[in-house]
Scaffold this active site. Structure first.
Site, mmCIF file in Angstrom:
data_model
loop_
_atom_site.group_PDB
_atom_site.id
_atom_site.type_symbol
_atom_site.label_atom_id
_atom_site.label_comp_id
_atom_site.label_asym_id
_atom_site.label_seq_id
_atom_site.Cartn_x
_atom_site.Cartn_y
_atom_site.Cartn_z
ATOM 1 N N GLY A 699 0.822 -1.205 0.000
ATOM 2 C CA GLY A 699 0.000 0.000 0.000
ATOM 3 C C GLY A 699 0.850 1.246 0.000
ATOM 4 O O GLY A 699 2.056 1.210 0.234
ATOM 5 N N SER A 700 0.203 2.369 -0.305
ATOM 6 C CA SER A 700 0.903 3.646 -0.279
ATOM 7 C C SER A 700 -0.051 4.720 0.155
ATOM 8 O O SER A 700 -1.269 4.598 -0.013
ATOM 9 C CB SER A 700 1.489 3.973 -1.658
ATOM 10 O OG SER A 700 0.458 4.031 -2.632
ATOM 11 N N GLY A 701 0.501 5.777 0.759
ATOM 12 C CA GLY A 701 -0.344 6.852 1.259
ATOM 13 C C GLY A 701 0.273 8.201 0.993
ATOM 14 O O GLY A 701 1.180 8.358 0.167
ATOM 15 N N SER A 702 -0.222 9.214 1.735
ATOM 16 C CA SER A 702 0.205 10.587 1.493
ATOM 17 C C SER A 702 1.684 10.791 1.762
ATOM 18 O O SER A 702 2.347 11.558 1.082
ATOM 19 C CB SER A 702 -0.599 11.536 2.380
ATOM 20 O OG SER A 702 -1.976 11.391 2.123
ATOM 21 N N PHE A 703 2.237 10.096 2.777
ATOM 22 C CA PHE A 703 3.602 10.388 3.203
ATOM 23 C C PHE A 703 4.538 9.182 3.131
ATOM 24 O O PHE A 703 5.595 9.190 3.733
ATOM 25 C CB PHE A 703 3.596 10.931 4.634
ATOM 26 C CG PHE A 703 2.812 12.195 4.762
ATOM 27 C CD1 PHE A 703 3.291 13.375 4.225
ATOM 28 C CD2 PHE A 703 1.586 12.206 5.390
ATOM 29 C CE1 PHE A 703 2.572 14.540 4.330
ATOM 30 C CE2 PHE A 703 0.857 13.376 5.500
ATOM 31 C CZ PHE A 703 1.354 14.552 4.957
ATOM 32 N N GLY A 704 4.128 8.158 2.402
ATOM 33 C CA GLY A 704 5.040 7.032 2.308
ATOM 34 C C GLY A 704 4.394 5.787 1.772
ATOM 35 O O GLY A 704 3.252 5.804 1.302
ATOM 36 N N VAL A 706 3.863 1.319 2.338
ATOM 37 C CA VAL A 706 3.768 0.276 3.354
ATOM 38 C C VAL A 706 4.201 -1.044 2.732
ATOM 39 O O VAL A 706 3.721 -1.426 1.651
ATOM 40 C CB VAL A 706 2.334 0.167 3.914
ATOM 41 C CG1 VAL A 706 2.269 -0.893 5.011
ATOM 42 C CG2 VAL A 706 1.856 1.512 4.453
ATOM 43 N N LYS A 721 5.790 0.960 7.587
ATOM 44 C CA LYS A 721 5.439 2.194 6.902
ATOM 45 C C LYS A 721 6.699 3.048 6.785
ATOM 46 O O LYS A 721 7.227 3.552 7.773
ATOM 47 C CB LYS A 721 4.366 2.955 7.677
ATOM 48 C CG LYS A 721 3.943 4.259 7.022
ATOM 49 C CD LYS A 721 2.836 4.927 7.819
ATOM 50 C CE LYS A 721 2.422 6.240 7.177
ATOM 51 N NZ LYS A 721 1.355 6.913 7.943
ATOM 52 N N ASP A 827 -8.323 11.808 9.220
ATOM 53 C CA ASP A 827 -8.200 11.217 7.872
ATOM 54 C C ASP A 827 -8.832 9.829 7.834
ATOM 55 O O ASP A 827 -8.227 8.866 7.365
ATOM 56 C CB ASP A 827 -6.732 11.149 7.453
ATOM 57 C CG ASP A 827 -6.586 10.958 5.936
ATOM 58 O OD1 ASP A 827 -7.561 11.245 5.204
ATOM 59 O OD2 ASP A 827 -5.518 10.523 5.498
#
Length: 1006
Positions: A699-704, A706, A721, A827
């Site tokens: 997975g990936s998000g706003s700041f990095g 996983v 993460k 969030d």
């Protein structure tokens, strides 16, 4: 001594007379009540042959007739009646005789007519009646007889008419009935008889009347029955007959006047032979079966009085469906026609106005008829009842309807009618039922409705009516059933004249723009059971006069501006089963008795100043009120001084803490409090993720990003993460998440195991957080799978989604109300909800969370946060306008999450454009059209399973109630105004009720 033949005859007559006299006296003795003093003449002053109701033979003065019909005699039937051996006619109809019919009646071998109709005789039909060999008429209907029809009845060869209608007989029709060759009428309706109709019944070639309705007969109607040409009336309603009718059946029934087979399971086409049927058919009722196809021409049925086709599948929603109505113009005696609840389409022909002026009832509702209402309908001046509801009629109600001066019921609900409510309504003085529900009527409610002084039912709801409530409506003392003006745009106040509706049962003015106080006079509506005032702008207090409404069962005052406390007297309304006062400005202590003793019956969401109540309501305790003393002034003065000093000390302390916090603010930014977390090396993480290989990326998000990692040191699969420190705000995100997760522990929050703050092999700064690995990934993957496997669908059932919603709500409840420091997640979205091996949900990603430290009555927000305030679609609208983050913002995100889980649609779905959004998409269809917005995968997975369950009649409402409740939570939580949203305590309370009802209901039927 020999008397001689003449004297012997005289002696026999004297003895016979004495026997009859004694039998009649015994009959009188068995009568306990004689309200009309009918038997007063039965005394020794006159000969018994002259007694009231007695008829004797002129030859021998023996009793041949006993007729006491309709005198309300109460008592048992004396067995001595069996000694009236010359009796031919015994008529005791319409009295109150009880106990069993005596077996001694079998001694009446001359008896030809036995009429015991409409009494309370019990027990079985006497078997000895079979000795009454001359019996022609046997009427036992309207009693409480049980058991089977005696076999011996088949020996009564002279029997012509037999009726056992309306008893409690069981078994079937015995085959011996075929031996009663003289039988012309047989009525056994309204019993508990079952089985097939025996074929032997077709031997009765003199049969004219056959009534078998309201039983449990099954099988097919014997086709040989249609060969009994003498039949005049056939009634088989309310049974379980199936199969089809013979196409030519009416060709062999030339004398048939009534054919009534409603409420069975008969299918197929209406026999075409009805086109050529004789003129004598008067009653044709095939209602509530499974007939299909077009209705044949019925114009030859000149004597037709009653035509009932309702509750079938007739018609094809085509323009030809209603052509048969034209042929009915030849039926000049027609009084009632019903095509209700079929599949008729097309336009109602203007020729319908040429039907008989004797027509009194016309039922056209629940079809697919479109177009305008023909003005010609106004020519049917004999109409008493006209129903056209649940169709697609449009345009106005024709002015010609003002000619229908005899009309008593108008039902036009659920159409597309528009314009003003016609003024002529006030001229229809006989009107008692007016239903214009769910149309597009606008304008004002005409005051002329006040002229309808017989009106009992008035439903104008779900239109676009405006203006004020006319006082004339509240002067309709006849309104006893319903007054429903809800879901319009009515304004002004609810007049105090509402109290004039003293006998109204249902009053609904909800979802309008009404203002002002709720009038105290509403307490004068003493028969009120349902009162709906929600969704207006009522202010002031709840009237204490509600306590006078002793029959009130349902009361909804939600979504108004009511203030003050809930009157204690409301707990005295013993009948009250449901009370909703949600989303007002109520305050003070909640009562604990009556309806308030059951938290499932009361809704109080959105009244943040309410307190007390029973523990299941989860309200805060009420502050303890100190007892006031009126004499000791010195003690009061001291108390005041102490209070002032205390307040000054508290204020000084707050100022001091604020200054200290401002001084240390920079340090709180730069120094993450992560000392309590164990550290892990970059090397271990590099090795466990196979060099941060893309194959390990989950997975990936706003700041990095996983990664899945296997820590060799303890053989532990974890999620790592890795922060993208080039992204602006990533460093702060790392600090915030560490600090947030260091303070919190909950089963529904992702657990941080350790962290890494080091440098990578290139010497660049590296920061990562290590969490428990969640085998089942994120909620996002389950709601919106990229690859759909039809053989093994990866979707969640309703029960699983409910559990996830509850898990997320429990996590928010902990963050908002149970932590030492209030935590705002900021969030919340499906990507940030992870599912473990047992499908338990864990809220994750606290990279932009905020910690709020409560000090006294104020709060200070931890400034270790970043500028971004959530994800588009999930972030509340006020954040986009610069508002500070709040618990209300988290609740908005939660509401959107709930709606997404129920609809299967993201809030950023392409269909939401031109101001549309997920909240509005759901609210428009709530609660009437949930199937339009429900995730199709939920329908297939849960609802269809429920439909196959043998207990589906109980299970489906459980599912529906759960969905309605969940949608309601999602809608309220995602309201645009933060003040209108539910808080997390109310949400968890509601979810607890939903979970209990849903899983108890499902388990009870599994």
């Amino acid at each position: 001594m020999w008397l001689g033949p003449n004297k012997i005859v005289v002696v026999a007559a004297i003895l016979g007379n004495q026997t009859d006299h004694l039998a009649l006296l015994k009959f009188k003795e068995s009568i306990s009540t004689d309200p009309f003093k009918t038997l007063e003449s039965w005394n020794s002053s006159i000969h018994f042959c002259k007694w009231h109701g007695i008829k004797c033979s002129p030859m021998n003065e023996r009793v041949i007739g006993l007729n006491l019909e309709g005198y309300q005699l109460h008592g048992s039937l004396s067995p001595h009646v069996g000694n009236l051996t010359f009796l031919i006619n015994l008529n005791l109809r319409n009295n109150s005789f009880y106990r069993e019919i005596p077996q001694e009646l079998g001694q009446l071998i001359q008896l030809q007519q036995l009429y015991l109709t409409n009494n309370s005789f019990e027990g079985k039909i006497p078997t000895n009646l079979t000795y009454c060999s001359n019996l022609k008429d046997l009427y036992l209907d309207g009693n409480l007889l049980i058991g089977k029809i005696p076999v011996g009845i088949g020996s009564l060869k002279k029997l012509q008419r037999m009726t056992v209608w309306k008893n409690k007989l069981t078994g079937g029709i015995p085959s011996f009935i075929g031996n009663l060759s003289c039988l012309t009428g047989f009525s056994a309706g309204s019993n508990n008889l079952d089985g097939d109709i025996p074929q032997e019944i077709c031997h009765l070639q003199n049969l004219t009347i056959l009534f078998l309705g309201e039983n449990y007969f099954s099988g097919m109607i014997p086709s040989c029955l249609y060969n009994i040409s003498s039949l005049v009336e056939i009634s088989l309603t309310l049974n379980n007959f199936h199969g089809t009718l013979l196409p030519n059946m009416f060709n062999t029934l030339p004398n048939l006047q009534a054919f009534v087979i409603g409420q069975n399971q008969i299918s197929g086409l209406i026999p075409t032979s009805i086109i050529n049927a004789s003129f004598v058919l008067k009653f044709f009722d095939i209602s509530n079966n499974n007939f299909v196809g077009q209705v044949p021409t019925l114009g030859r049925l000149r004597d037709l009085l009653f035509l009932n086709l309702e509750g079938n599948n007739l018609g094809h929603n085509s323009t030809k469906d209603l052509e048969f109505l034209k042929s009915l113009t030849n039926c000049s005696k027609l009084q009632a026609v019903s095509i209700f609840n079929n599949s008729f389409g097309g336009i109602l022909p203007n020729s319908i106005g040429n039907l008989s002026t004797e027509l009194e009832e016309l039922y056209l509702g629940d079809n697919m008829i479109s177009g305008k209402i023909p003005a010609e309908l106004g020519h049917l001046i004999g109409l008493i009842l006209l129903t056209m509801e649940y169709n697609y009629f449009e345009g106005i109600i024709p002015p010609t309807f003002g000619k229908l001066q005899n009309i008593q019921k108008f039902a036009f609900g659920q159409n597309k009618l528009s314009g003003d409510i016609p003024l002529f309504i006030g001229n229809l003085s006989q009107l008692y039922h007016l239903d214009l529900y769910r149309n597009i009527f606008d304008g004002n409610i005409p005051p002329s409705i006040g002229n309808c002084q017989k009106l009992q039912f008035l439903d104008l709801s779900h239109n676009k009516l405006r203006g004020t409530l006319p006082l004339e409506v509240f002067n309709l003392f006849s309104l006893t059933n319903r007054l429903d003006l809800s879901h319009n745009s009515l304004s002004g106040s609810l007049p105090r004249e509402v109290g004039m509706l003293k006998h109204i049962d249902w009053l609904d003015v909800s979802e309008n723009h009404l203002t002002g106080d709720i009038p105290e006079t509403i307490g004068e509506c003493i028969s009120l059971e349902h009162l709906n005032l929600q969704g207006n702008y009522f202010d002031g207090t709840i009237p204490s006069s509600f306590a006078s409404l002793k029959d009130l069962r349902y009361l909804d005052l939600s979504r108004n501006q009511l203030s003050g406390s809930i009157p204690d007297v409301m707990q005295n309304i013993s009948a009250l089963e449901h009370l909703n006062v949600s989303f007002n400005m109520l305050e003070g202590e909640v009562p604990t008795n009556g309806v308030f003793a059951d938290a499932t019956q009361v809704a109080m969401t959105g009244n943040n100043k309410l307190c007390g109540g029973i523990s299941q309501m989860h309200l805060p305790p009420c502050p303890i009120t100190r007892r006031k003393h009126t004499k000791h002034h010195k003690f009061r003065l001291i108390a005041v001084i102490v209070s002032v000093v205390s307040i000054l000390l508290i204020i000084s302390f707050i100022i001091f803490m604020y200054c200290m916090r401002k001084r240390n603010q920079k340090r709180s930014f730069d120094t993450p409090t992560i000392d309590q977390l164990a550290k892990i090396s970059y090397q271990e993480l590099h090795q466990g993720t196979n060099g941060f290989s893309p194959t390990n990326l989950i997975g990936s998000g706003s700041f990095g990003s996983v990664y899945k990692a296997n820590l060799v040191s303890d053989d532990h699969v974890v999620a790592v993460k890795v922060l993208n420190l080039k992204k602006k705000g990533a460093h702060k995100s790392f600090i915030v998440e560490c600090n947030a997760l260091r303070h919190i522990r909950h089963r529904n929050l992702v657990k941080i195991i350790t962290c890494c703050s080091s440098t990578d092999y290139k010497g660049q700064e590296f920061k990562a957080l290590v969490f428990n690995y969640m085998k089942n990934g994120s909620l996002e993957q389950w709601l919106h799978p990229e690859i759909v496997n039809e053989e093994h669908p990866t979707t969640l059932g309703l029960g699983q989604r409910l559990n996830v919603i509850i898990d997320v709500a429990d996590a928010l409840h902990y963050l908002h109300q149970e932590c030492e420091q209030l935590v705002l997640h900021c969030d919340l979205k499906p990507n940030n909800v992870l599912l473990d091996d047992d499908m338990v949900a864990h809220v994750s990603d606290f990279g932009i969370a905020r910690l709020v430290l409560a000090i006294g009555g104020s709060s200070q927000k931890d400034n270790s946060t970043i500028g971004i305030k959530g994800t588009v679609g999930y972030a509340p609208p006020e954040y986009g306008m610069g508002s500070k983050v709040s618990t209300c913002g988290d609740m908005y995100s939660f509401g959107i999450l709930v709606l997404e889980m129920l609809t299967g649609r993201r809030p950023t779905d392409e269909v939401f454009e031109d101001g549309q959004n997920l909240h509005n998409f759901v609210a428009i269809s709530f609660p009437d059209n949930l199937m339009k917005i429900l995730d199709p995968r939920l329908v297939s997975r849960d609802v269809e399973v429920a439909m196959q369950d043998e207990n589906r009649e109980n299970l489906i409402p459980t599912i529906e109630e759960c969905l309605v409740s969940l949608f309601r939570i999602g809608i309220i939580c995602s309201m645009e105004s933060p003040k209108e949203r539910m808080n997390i305590a109310d949400v968890t309370g509601e979810l607890s009720k939903i979970k209990k009802a849903f899983f108890n209901g499902v388990h009870a039927h599994s």
